[in-house]
Design a protein around this motif. Structure first.
Motif, mmCIF file in Angstrom:
data_model
loop_
_atom_site.group_PDB
_atom_site.id
_atom_site.type_symbol
_atom_site.label_atom_id
_atom_site.label_comp_id
_atom_site.label_asym_id
_atom_site.label_seq_id
_atom_site.Cartn_x
_atom_site.Cartn_y
_atom_site.Cartn_z
ATOM 1 N N HIS A 1 1.163 5.732 5.945
ATOM 2 C CA HIS A 1 0.592 4.653 6.603
ATOM 3 C C HIS A 1 -0.382 4.731 7.845
ATOM 4 C CE1 HIS A 1 2.338 2.436 3.467
ATOM 5 N NE2 HIS A 1 3.571 3.029 3.722
ATOM 6 N N TYR B 1 -2.256 12.761 5.622
ATOM 7 C CA TYR B 1 -2.648 12.380 6.954
ATOM 8 C C TYR B 1 -3.726 12.995 7.518
ATOM 9 C CZ TYR B 1 -1.216 12.227 11.777
ATOM 10 O OH TYR B 1 -1.394 11.894 13.266
ATOM 11 N N PRO C 1 6.293 5.286 9.268
ATOM 12 C CA PRO C 1 5.126 5.274 8.751
ATOM 13 C C PRO C 1 4.360 6.255 7.838
ATOM 14 C CG PRO C 1 5.084 6.283 10.994
ATOM 15 C CD PRO C 1 6.480 5.979 10.745
ATOM 16 N N ARG D 1 0.523 -3.465 8.135
ATOM 17 C CA ARG D 1 1.766 -2.858 7.101
ATOM 18 C C ARG D 1 3.080 -3.484 7.551
ATOM 19 N NH1 ARG D 1 -2.422 -0.626 5.296
ATOM 20 N NH2 ARG D 1 -2.826 1.320 4.540
ATOM 21 N N VAL E 1 -3.163 1.359 12.047
ATOM 22 C CA VAL E 1 -3.227 1.823 10.681
ATOM 23 C C VAL E 1 -4.589 2.967 10.282
ATOM 24 C CG1 VAL E 1 -3.482 1.200 8.454
ATOM 25 C CG2 VAL E 1 -1.761 0.237 9.706
ATOM 26 N N LEU F 1 6.815 -2.182 6.707
ATOM 27 C CA LEU F 1 7.442 -1.100 5.762
ATOM 28 C C LEU F 1 8.926 -1.119 6.172
ATOM 29 C CD1 LEU F 1 4.747 1.427 7.116
ATOM 30 C CD2 LEU F 1 4.931 0.203 5.194
ATOM 31 N N GLN G 1 7.871 2.337 2.912
ATOM 32 C CA GLN G 1 7.389 1.848 1.574
ATOM 33 C C GLN G 1 7.293 0.295 2.055
ATOM 34 O OE1 GLN G 1 9.946 3.019 -1.894
ATOM 35 N NE2 GLN G 1 7.989 4.728 -2.200
ATOM 36 N N ALA G 2 6.413 -0.127 1.405
ATOM 37 C CA ALA G 2 6.044 -1.633 1.826
ATOM 38 C C ALA G 2 7.336 -2.718 1.426
ATOM 39 C CB ALA G 2 4.960 -2.108 0.943
ATOM 40 N N GLY H 1 -7.378 2.138 8.774
ATOM 41 C CA GLY H 1 -7.747 2.224 7.313
ATOM 42 C C GLY H 1 -9.299 2.486 7.257
ATOM 43 N N GLN I 1 0.895 -1.347 -0.096
ATOM 44 C CA GLN I 1 0.031 -0.004 -0.142
ATOM 45 C C GLN I 1 0.855 1.265 -0.039
ATOM 46 O OE1 GLN I 1 -3.601 0.367 1.107
ATOM 47 N NE2 GLN I 1 -3.845 -1.781 1.955
ATOM 48 N N HIS I 2 0.420 2.384 -0.596
ATOM 49 C CA HIS I 2 0.866 3.549 -0.439
ATOM 50 C C HIS I 2 0.781 4.327 0.686
ATOM 51 C CE1 HIS I 2 2.787 7.204 -2.156
ATOM 52 N NE2 HIS I 2 2.873 6.531 -3.216
ATOM 53 N N GLY I 3 1.971 5.053 1.086
ATOM 54 C CA GLY I 3 2.001 5.788 2.259
ATOM 55 C C GLY I 3 1.171 7.245 2.425
#
Lengths: 362, 489
Positions: free
Chosen positions: A12, B415, B332, B326, B360, B328, B336-337, B362, A8-10
């Motif tokens: 995060h 963000y 955060p 995630r 996270v 990384l 990148q993943a 989401g 996934q793109h940041g």
């Protein structure tokens, strides 16, 4: 690849903000002034408020369904409820039921959904509806009643109120009609009566502050609207730029003209505390979708609103001008956003990279 | 010293408490190390070892290739098994040419060539030794440090800035390094100042790292040329251009370098690596990595050899407590993943972050309501909402006119977005499209140019043939020297 989450793109992480939360905070900030308005104007106001908000939500649901969009998540963001709520705040509290319903339909369908729904409206939907109603039904939109608080003996009971809201109980209304401060001032000035005389004895600033005057359902209590507005700023739902610029410009112009001719121009406090000024400054002009996004743009937008309010109230045919002023400035918003962009880091205002003089001394 | 304000920015929860107070732990040497040839910006290194060869710790395995490149060295002694394509720390999951080293456990090192007094060396010699040691920017950018130490040749430099802001939440590797090795960091700073020929070094550390600030101040002593400056805790304070603005009040010109302002910025870990390289002759073969996040059992900072698989780091921290939402490389905000747990630690790895589902948050995205929070948060004065709207429509030029190429991808806008729009992802997409389009355009122009050149060449050859034919005919008729000469091209 087991145990590895999907790429996934940041960024995060995210702060706690949500569109729905913003809408709920605005409603929370509106609540004190709304409850005060409902209490002051009694059962007919309660019915009108419920009808307007219900009609707005129903219209939103119908539009979303027709557009093939998911209904539940968009209703859950609370924006339709808020639009209906704001519209109800600006209506005469004893207006017949169809005023609220037609207004809500105009606000949601013409003001918002035809443009693509939330965030897409170029004009404030509640103000679109308010102005459309005012022009189409001037009588119903300018029939004001003096406050008849729920607890007073003059207040209509729940059953009588049904007759007022649904039955066109005009007789009842005639008994208590009254004029708004701004309307009264306009009429008296039109008759050649001086301002001091017109205002004398009839309205105290204290009444304006607490809302004990004739006026729209939720616009009368300056104190509670101000509190709500400050709550919005404290919770960072809105920023101070638009309200301050709007109130500042209005107060400045009103003050200037009042100094020149106190007999003809009301003093700034009357302008600030009466009509839709405070509701407009904190809750209407700050509608994000139809106001500029930059600080300078917001200051200009607010100042424009304030100046137009004064101009319309003073020289135009209508005693109140907040709705017109906001709509006119809404129309300018794309232009303001186009020209007043922030300076980009490392570039000058024209967009060229910064240059520094050669002779630097450490 | 007066600090200057920067625009925008955000205040995310620092989430550093899990590791900031814990001493760095050494990762036990893994049995196999995977050393990518490309761990830096620039050309990949060129291997100089043979398969099956035994190498010693610190021995050079691959040479730098070209001006912007860096060599890589063996993190321990052992045998070269093969050179093959292997997963790397890149979200694409693409592989990178990698040297596979099987450790023999003896950890025998080559004899170092220390230097007792680095400040007596010529500035160019310091840069050369730093380059030989394979030192690159360890804050994550991995730009070869030697190139930056040579900037004094082209720019009038005045000061060195050490970027110890570490503004990314969760990460504490620079904080711990400054707490645990302050003397080496300060030594590296003095060596770099000498190499750059500057008289002042400013070490900027965010205020939320009081221990690092204190320890560095103690190590710097009364040297008036090295100043430790606490800066406000605000993301993205560690963005080099914004940090320089906070310290000097001046913005780096668009498309320019901080060197345009007479400033060179390095990371504290890079400073330490410079000290190691120049004073002790030790190449860059290990680094501190923060392994943390809600899904890690025992978060720690690990001193890990370059080439250690990420899996080994996670195992040493007790593994996962839950399936991470995630995984990384980095922090955060801009991390990148990680596509593969077998991917190795490289010179630029500052963090391995395993975020839990709760961290996270989401949420589904919804339409933009133009609330302008992204505009307030942007440290570059951009209008993220307008850029994203244009990127979404495929209007790349429009997005570029709104400053797409001035975006530093810090993620502050995304963000704060209450509609949860993946703004940075739109920008990455638009930039990628823009680059692809430019490449295509360039290719088309090249083809056109070559086709035109070919047409011209063919025409010239035809003409020459015709002229030669005409000459021969003429020669057959009236063989005079003058005519032949006149006809010559």
């Amino acid at each position: 690849m087991n145990g590895i989450p999907e790429v996934q793109h940041g960024p995060h992480i995210h702060d706690s903000s949500q569109v729905g939360r913003i809408m709920r905070l605005v409603m929370l900030a509106l609540l004190p002034a709304t409850l005060a308005g409902l209490a002051l104007f009694g059962w007919p106001a309660v019915y009108l408020f419920l009808l307007t908000t219900l009609a707005a939500v129903a219209a939103e649901a119908a539009c979303l369904r027709m557009a093939g969009k998911p209904v539940r998540p968009f209703l859950a963001d609370g924006s339709a409820l808020l639009t209906g709520w704001l519209l109800a705040m600006t209506l005469p509290p004893w207006a017949p039921w169809w005023v609220g319903v037609v207004g809500a339909l105009i606000a949601i369908v013409i003001g918002k959904q035809v443009f693509g729904g939330i965030g897409q409206n170029p004009f404030n939907p509640a103000m679109v509806a308010r102005v459309a109603l005012l022009i189409s039904f001037p009588l119903e939109l300018t029939t004001w009643v003096a406050p008849t608080p729920l607890w007073s003996s003059a207040a209509p009971g729940p059953i009588e109120a049904l007759a007022i809201t649904f039955g066109g109980g005009q007789g009842q209304i005639d008994a208590v009609t009254s004029a708004t401060v701004l309307g009264h001032v306009k009429t008296e000035l039109g008759r050649g009566v001086g301002l001091e005389q017109a205002l004398a004895g009839s309205y105290g600033l204290g009444d304006l502050f607490l809302g004990q005057v004739a006026g729209s359902l939720g616009e009368t209590s300056a104190l509670l609207l101000l509190l709500g507005g400050l709550l919005l700023i404290a919770t960072r739902v809105i920023r101070w730029h638009i309200p301050l610029a709007m109130l500042g410009a209005l107060a400045l112009l009103a003050g200037l003209f009042h100094l020149m001719d106190p007999g003809r121009y009301a003093d700034p406090l009357v302008h600030l505390l009466s009509g839709a000024t405070l509701l407009g400054a904190f809750f209407i002009a700050t509608d994000p979708a139809s106001s500029p996004v930059t600080v300078r743009g917001q200051l200009l937008f607010g100042a424009g609103c304030g100046a137009l309010v004064f101009v319309i109230r003073t020289w135009a045919g209508y005693p109140e001008g907040v709705a017109f002023a906001v709509l006119l400035m809404n129309a300018l918003t794309p232009l303001i956003d186009h020209y007043l962009r922030p300076r980009i880091y490392g570039r000058d205002r024209k967009g060229a990279p910064l240059t520094y003089a050669e002779e630097e001394t450490p | 010293m007066r600090l200057f304000s920067i625009r925008g920015g955000i205040h995310p929860d620092p989430c550093k408490q899990a590791t900031e107070g814990l001493a760095t732990v050494s990762l036990p040497l893994p049995g196999r190390l995977y050393i990518p040839l490309q761990q830096h910006i620039g050309a990949p290194a060129n291997p100089i070892i043979k398969i099956g060869q035994r190498v010693l710790k610190g021995q050079r395995l691959a040479d730098s290739q070209g001006h912007i490149s860096a060599p890589v060295h063996a993190p321990t002694s052992g045998k070269i098994k093969k050179i093959a394509n292997y997963p790397a720390l890149h979200p694409s999951g693409l592989t990178v040419r990698t040297i596979l080293l099987e450790a023999d456990g003896r950890d025998e090192a080559v004899d170092p060539t220390p230097c007792a007094d680095p400040l007596a060396l010529a500035p160019g010699e310091i840069a050369r030794r730093v380059g030989e040691a394979g030192v690159v920017g360890m804050g994550g950018a991995t730009f070869p440090s030697a190139v930056k130490l040579n900037l004094g040749n082209r720019y009038r430099l005045q000061r060195l800035v050490i970027n110890g802001a570490e503004c990314e939440p969760y990460l504490t590797c620079d904080d711990r390094l400054m707490q645990e090795q302050p003397a080496e960091v300060i030594d590296g700073i003095r060596i770099m100042m000498h190499a750059l020929g500057v008289g002042e070094a400013l070490v900027a550390i965010e205020q939320n790292k009081p221990r690092a600030i204190r320890r560095l101040r103690e190590a710097a002593g009364i040297d008036p040329r090295v100043r430790i400056l606490p800066v406000p805790t605000r993301y993205p304070m560690g963005s080099e251009k914004h940090l320089v603005q906070a310290l000097t009040g001046r913005e780096t010109p668009a498309r320019g370098l901080t060197a345009d302002l007479g400033v060179v910025v390095h990371n504290p870990a890079t400073a330490r690596a410079v000290s190691q390289a120049v004073r002790h002759g030790r190449p860059l073969i290990e680094r501190i990595v923060t392994v943390t996040g809600g899904a890690i059992a025992q978060p720690h900072n690990l001193q890990a050899p370059i080439g250690a698989p990420i899996q080994a780091l996670i195992d040493h921290c007790g593994g996962f407590t839950e399936a991470p939402a995630r995984l990384l490389n980095g922090g955060p905000m801009m991390g990148q993943a990680i596509p593969d747990l077998g991917a190795p630690v490289v010179k630029g790895s500052n963090g391995v972050l395993a975020l839990s589902r709760a961290e996270v948050q989401g949420r589904a995205q919804s339409p933009c309501i133009r609330c302008a929070r992204c505009v307030q948060a942007c440290p570059c004065g951009l209008l993220p909402l307008e850029m994203a709207a244009r990127a979404r429509k495929g209007d790349l030029d429009g997005a570029a006119r709104y400053g797409l190429l001035d975006c530093i991808s810090c993620g502050s806008c995304a963000y704060v977005c209450p509609a949860h729009i993946p703004l940075v992802q739109w920008f990455s997409y638009a930039r990628g499209e823009l680059t692809a389009r430019q490449r295509k355009q360039h290719k088309q122009e090249e083809i056109k140019r070559l086709a035109a050149a070919r047409g011209e060449r063919m025409e010239r050859q035809q003409r020459e043939k015709r002229e030669a034919l005409a000459r021969r005919k003429a020669a057959a008729g009236t063989p005079t020297v003058e005519t032949a000469e006149e006809a010559a091209p």
